[in-house]
Design a protein around this motif. Structure first.
Motif, PDB file in Angstrom:
ATOM      1  N   GLN A  99       1.112  -0.882   0.161  1.00 17.87           N
ATOM      2  CA  GLN A  99      -0.455  -0.051   0.287  1.00 17.87           C
ATOM      3  C   GLN A  99       0.518   0.649  -0.118  1.00 17.87           C
ATOM      4  OE1 GLN A  99      -2.516  -0.128   3.094  1.00 17.87           O
ATOM      5  NE2 GLN A  99      -3.978  -1.403   2.264  1.00 17.87           N
ATOM      6  N   PRO A 100       0.863   1.771  -1.150  1.00 23.89           N
ATOM      7  CA  PRO A 100       1.766   2.808  -1.329  1.00 23.89           C
ATOM      8  C   PRO A 100       1.228   3.730  -0.645  1.00 23.89           C
ATOM      9  CG  PRO A 100       1.065   2.572  -3.134  1.00 23.89           C
ATOM     10  CD  PRO A 100       0.825   1.845  -2.686  1.00 23.89           C
ATOM     11  N   GLY A 101       1.850   4.966   1.022  1.00 22.69           N
ATOM     12  CA  GLY A 101       1.354   5.928   1.110  1.00 22.69           C
ATOM     13  C   GLY A 101       2.713   6.363   1.626  1.00 22.69           C
ATOM     14  N   THR A 102       1.901   7.080   3.269  1.00 17.46           N
ATOM     15  CA  THR A 102       3.355   7.752   3.852  1.00 17.46           C
ATOM     16  C   THR A 102       3.124   6.902   5.404  1.00 17.46           C
ATOM     17  OG1 THR A 102       2.033   8.591   4.409  1.00 17.46           O
ATOM     18  CG2 THR A 102       2.584  10.169   2.613  1.00 17.46           C
ATOM     19  N   GLY A 103       3.641   5.561   5.398  1.00 21.39           N
ATOM     20  CA  GLY A 103       4.032   4.578   6.509  1.00 21.39           C
ATOM     21  C   GLY A 103       4.569   5.091   7.025  1.00 21.39           C
ATOM     22  N   ARG A 104       4.879   4.961   8.289  1.00 27.34           N
ATOM     23  CA  ARG A 104       5.836   5.252   9.205  1.00 27.34           C
ATOM     24  C   ARG A 104       7.298   4.453   8.771  1.00 27.34           C
ATOM     25  NH1 ARG A 104       7.091   2.620  15.276  1.00 27.34           N
ATOM     26  NH2 ARG A 104       8.689   3.539  16.010  1.00 27.34           N
ATOM     27  N   ILE A 105       8.463   5.301   8.772  1.00 27.95           N
ATOM     28  CA  ILE A 105       9.261   4.670   9.143  1.00 27.95           C
ATOM     29  C   ILE A 105      10.707   4.245   9.481  1.00 27.95           C
ATOM     30  CG2 ILE A 105      11.607   5.381   7.485  1.00 27.95           C
ATOM     31  CD1 ILE A 105      10.451   7.205   5.492  1.00 27.95           C
ATOM     32  N   PHE A 106      11.055   2.615   9.560  1.00 28.78           N
ATOM     33  CA  PHE A 106      11.310   2.388  11.002  1.00 28.78           C
ATOM     34  C   PHE A 106      13.121   2.276  10.890  1.00 28.78           C
ATOM     35  CE2 PHE A 106       7.623   0.649  10.430  1.00 28.78           C
ATOM     36  CZ  PHE A 106       6.411   0.285  12.162  1.00 28.78           C
ATOM     37  N   ALA A 107      13.212   2.329   9.768  1.00 29.76           N
ATOM     38  CA  ALA A 107      14.686   2.558   9.769  1.00 29.76           C
ATOM     39  C   ALA A 107      14.749   3.643   8.652  1.00 29.76           C
ATOM     40  CB  ALA A 107      15.527   0.788  10.029  1.00 29.76           C
ATOM     41  N   SER A 108      16.530   3.520   8.252  1.00 32.51           N
ATOM     42  CA  SER A 108      16.948   4.329   6.911  1.00 32.51           C
ATOM     43  C   SER A 108      17.326   2.983   6.265  1.00 32.51           C
ATOM     44  CB  SER A 108      18.083   5.037   7.254  1.00 32.51           C
ATOM     45  OG  SER A 108      19.408   4.737   7.616  1.00 32.51           O
ATOM     46  N   PHE A 109      17.337   3.167   4.799  1.00 35.21           N
ATOM     47  CA  PHE A 109      17.694   2.376   4.155  1.00 35.21           C
ATOM     48  C   PHE A 109      18.957   2.074   4.193  1.00 35.21           C
ATOM     49  CE2 PHE A 109      18.901   0.267  -0.061  1.00 35.21           C
ATOM     50  CZ  PHE A 109      17.792  -0.095  -0.871  1.00 35.21           C
ATOM     51  N   PRO A 110      19.594   2.533   4.408  1.00 37.78           N
ATOM     52  CA  PRO A 110      21.631   2.410   4.485  1.00 37.78           C
ATOM     53  C   PRO A 110      21.603   0.905   5.820  1.00 37.78           C
ATOM     54  CG  PRO A 110      21.873   4.524   4.065  1.00 37.78           C
ATOM     55  CD  PRO A 110      19.919   4.370   4.057  1.00 37.78           C
ATOM     56  N   THR A 111      20.617   1.992   7.027  1.00 38.26           N
ATOM     57  CA  THR A 111      21.145   0.107   7.689  1.00 38.26           C
ATOM     58  C   THR A 111      20.097  -0.611   7.806  1.00 38.26           C
ATOM     59  OG1 THR A 111      20.555   2.879   9.208  1.00 38.26           O
ATOM     60  CG2 THR A 111      19.658   0.700  10.322  1.00 38.26           C
ATOM     61  N   VAL A 112      18.745  -1.217   7.094  1.00 36.45           N
ATOM     62  CA  VAL A 112      18.850  -1.487   7.110  1.00 36.45           C
ATOM     63  C   VAL A 112      19.728  -2.600   5.881  1.00 36.45           C
ATOM     64  CG1 VAL A 112      16.890  -3.044   5.218  1.00 36.45           C
ATOM     65  CG2 VAL A 112      16.399  -1.199   6.769  1.00 36.45           C
ATOM     66  N   ALA A 113      20.356  -2.089   5.037  1.00 34.76           N
ATOM     67  CA  ALA A 113      21.525  -2.523   3.925  1.00 34.76           C
ATOM     68  C   ALA A 113      22.258  -3.241   4.529  1.00 34.76           C
ATOM     69  CB  ALA A 113      21.441  -1.934   2.410  1.00 34.76           C
ATOM     70  N   CYS A 114      23.002  -2.642   5.649  1.00 34.82           N
ATOM     71  CA  CYS A 114      23.593  -3.208   6.445  1.00 34.82           C
ATOM     72  C   CYS A 114      23.234  -4.168   7.159  1.00 34.82           C
ATOM     73  CB  CYS A 114      24.589  -1.452   7.532  1.00 34.82           C
ATOM     74  SG  CYS A 114      25.165  -0.518   6.637  1.00 34.82           S
ATOM     75  N   VAL A 115      22.408  -4.294   7.353  1.00 30.68           N
ATOM     76  CA  VAL A 115      21.828  -5.647   8.542  1.00 30.68           C
ATOM     77  C   VAL A 115      21.518  -6.820   7.059  1.00 30.68           C
ATOM     78  CG1 VAL A 115      19.896  -6.769   9.352  1.00 30.68           C
ATOM     79  CG2 VAL A 115      20.011  -4.327   9.718  1.00 30.68           C
ATOM     80  N   VAL A 116      21.476  -6.580   5.623  1.00 33.15           N
ATOM     81  CA  VAL A 116      20.587  -7.390   5.104  1.00 33.15           C
ATOM     82  C   VAL A 116      22.294  -8.014   4.252  1.00 33.15           C
ATOM     83  CG1 VAL A 116      20.365  -8.056   2.731  1.00 33.15           C
ATOM     84  CG2 VAL A 116      19.022  -6.275   4.628  1.00 33.15           C
ATOM     85  N   ALA A 117      23.118  -6.717   4.616  1.00 31.08           N
ATOM     86  CA  ALA A 117      24.689  -7.336   4.497  1.00 31.08           C
ATOM     87  C   ALA A 117      25.187  -8.357   5.351  1.00 31.08           C
ATOM     88  CB  ALA A 117      26.073  -5.976   4.073  1.00 31.08           C
ATOM     89  N   VAL A 118      24.737  -8.573   6.833  1.00 31.85           N
ATOM     90  CA  VAL A 118      25.729  -9.436   8.128  1.00 31.85           C
ATOM     91  C   VAL A 118      24.492 -10.265   7.864  1.00 31.85           C
ATOM     92  CG1 VAL A 118      25.732  -9.474   9.871  1.00 31.85           C
ATOM     93  CG2 VAL A 118      25.809  -7.499   9.543  1.00 31.85           C
ATOM     94  N   ILE A 119      23.623 -10.281   7.150  1.00 28.16           N
ATOM     95  CA  ILE A 119      22.890 -11.357   6.647  1.00 28.16           C
ATOM     96  C   ILE A 119      23.378 -12.365   5.671  1.00 28.16           C
ATOM     97  CG2 ILE A 119      20.970 -13.358   6.570  1.00 28.16           C
ATOM     98  CD1 ILE A 119      19.343 -10.470   7.725  1.00 28.16           C
ATOM     99  N   VAL A 120      23.629 -12.149   4.750  1.00 32.40           N
ATOM    100  CA  VAL A 120      23.766 -12.203   3.756  1.00 32.40           C
ATOM    101  C   VAL A 120      25.701 -13.004   3.775  1.00 32.40           C
ATOM    102  CG1 VAL A 120      25.314 -11.977   1.420  1.00 32.40           C
ATOM    103  CG2 VAL A 120      22.748 -10.678   1.907  1.00 32.40           C
ATOM    104  N   ALA A 121      26.189 -12.071   4.153  1.00 37.01           N
ATOM    105  CA  ALA A 121      27.959 -12.354   4.530  1.00 37.01           C
ATOM    106  C   ALA A 121      27.902 -13.508   5.953  1.00 37.01           C
ATOM    107  CB  ALA A 121      28.734 -11.454   5.276  1.00 37.01           C
ATOM    108  N   THR A 122      27.518 -13.798   6.461  1.00 35.76           N
ATOM    109  CA  THR A 122      26.695 -14.889   7.469  1.00 35.76           C
ATOM    110  C   THR A 122      26.318 -15.922   6.356  1.00 35.76           C
ATOM    111  OG1 THR A 122      26.916 -13.476   9.805  1.00 35.76           O
ATOM    112  CG2 THR A 122      25.801 -15.727   9.540  1.00 35.76           C
ATOM    113  N   ALA A 123      25.681 -15.916   5.987  1.00 32.58           N
ATOM    114  CA  ALA A 123      25.344 -17.201   5.326  1.00 32.58           C
ATOM    115  C   ALA A 123      26.440 -17.780   3.998  1.00 32.58           C
ATOM    116  CB  ALA A 123      23.657 -16.465   4.584  1.00 32.58           C
ATOM    117  N   THR A 124      26.840 -16.655   3.399  1.00 26.91           N
ATOM    118  CA  THR A 124      28.000 -16.719   2.344  1.00 26.91           C
ATOM    119  C   THR A 124      28.971 -17.666   3.254  1.00 26.91           C
ATOM    120  OG1 THR A 124      27.561 -15.309   1.086  1.00 26.91           O
ATOM    121  CG2 THR A 124      29.655 -16.112   0.894  1.00 26.91           C
ATOM    122  N   LEU A 125      29.713 -17.271   4.894  1.00 24.90           N
ATOM    123  CA  LEU A 125      30.642 -17.719   5.435  1.00 24.90           C
ATOM    124  C   LEU A 125      29.510 -19.672   5.460  1.00 24.90           C
ATOM    125  CD1 LEU A 125      31.748 -15.413   7.541  1.00 24.90           C
ATOM    126  CD2 LEU A 125      32.676 -16.368   5.646  1.00 24.90           C
TER     127      LEU A 125
END
Length: 294
Positions: free
Chosen positions: A123-149
């Motif tokens: 639902q595109p709109g002005t919902g609450r933003i819980f974290a910035s995109f770079p912050t979420v991307a860093c979390v994803v990067a940690v998960i990717v690195a862990t899965a790869t290792l």
């Protein structure tokens, strides 16, 4: 909106993605086990691999056109048909039969994943933003690195589950790339978001090649089919202000669809020994033979 056109475009996109997955698996599985750089250099010398990348780009363009012609909740679930299309195409190219277990697993994914996606519509709109995109991307990067290792650690002892981990990591990269594109589309992007998308996309390609090399076609493709859109939706909710219509009925429907999808992935991950080409050393082809095949 033109729903009928959206369906046609989405099906064409799924067909392109299916062909791309089959060609990537076909080329990667023919290479001897090697490091990341060696594998990618070898693949970049093969015409079939470049044909796969061309099919991916065409599929992405058709997907964007489908989204322009119809709503996301109609277009996105159609993408899971890529899995059902890839199995017979892969059997044709690889000259290996599709087992009954694989067909049942593919059916579970094709039936279950739309349930997950339609239960949590955007639902595109002005919902609450819980974290910035770079912050979420860093979390994803940690998960990717862990899965790869973890995948690298178990690659020799359990190549199939290593491939599933690599496919999941690739899907996280692809989902992050999709979210980055959407952020730019919503004019919420920045140079950092662009950089994240430019890094995530090729990293996902590299991880996917190793997943196809180690785990065949069905399981890695099923994992990517599941995790890619879920990742994009999650990032959209967390950092792009997208909202979820989460009624109890929708939540129950989504959980049921998720369970069916996971069951399909498990079925696709269980191969009979005669189909398993990952165990044992691969023959190392001479450069001349590799060039002749390309």
């Amino acid at each position: 909106m033109h729903p009928a056109l959206a369906v046609v475009l989405a099906l064409a996109s799924a067909a392109c993605y299916a062909l791309s997955a089959v060609l990537q698996h076909h080329e990667a599985s023919r290479q001897p086990e090697s490091g990341v750089a060696t594998l990618m250099i070898a693949l970049m010398h093969r015409k079939g691999w470049w044909a796969a990348q061309t099919a991916t780009i065409l599929g992405a363009l058709l997907h964007l056109a489908a989204l322009g012609a119809g709503p996301l909740v109609l277009v996105q679930p159609i993408g899971v048909t890529a899995l059902a299309l890839a199995l017979p195409v892969g059997a044709r190219i690889g000259r290996t039969p599709v087992t009954r277990r694989a067909w049942i697993g593919a059916l579970c994914v094709v039936v279950g994943l739309p349930g997950v996606l339609t239960a949590i519509p955007h639902q595109p709109g002005t919902g609450r933003i819980f974290a910035s995109f770079p912050t979420v991307a860093c979390v994803v990067a940690v998960i990717v690195a862990t899965a790869t290792l973890c995948a690298l650690r178990i690659r020799r002892t359990d190549p199939l589950w290593a491939a599933i981990l690599l496919a999941g990591a690739a899907a996280l990269c692809f989902g992050t790339t999709s979210a980055a594109v959407k952020a730019l589309w919503l004019q919420m992007g920045s140079p950092t978001v662009v950089a994240i998308g430019l890094i995530a996309a090729p990293l996902g390609v590299v991880l996917a090649q190793h997943a196809y090399q180690d785990g065949g076609l069905g399981a890695p493709l099923a994992v990517q089919t599941l995790a890619d859109p879920v990742t994009a939706v999650a990032i959209g909710v967390l950092s792009l202000g997208e909202q979820l219509a989460g009624t109890p009925v929708r939540i129950a429907f989504g959980l049921l669809g998720f369970a069916v999808t996971v069951a399909g992935v498990v079925l696709l991950s269980s191969r009979i020994p005669s189909e398993d080409h990952t165990h044992g050393p691969r023959p190392v082809a001479s450069p001349a033979a590799a060039g002749a095949d390309g």
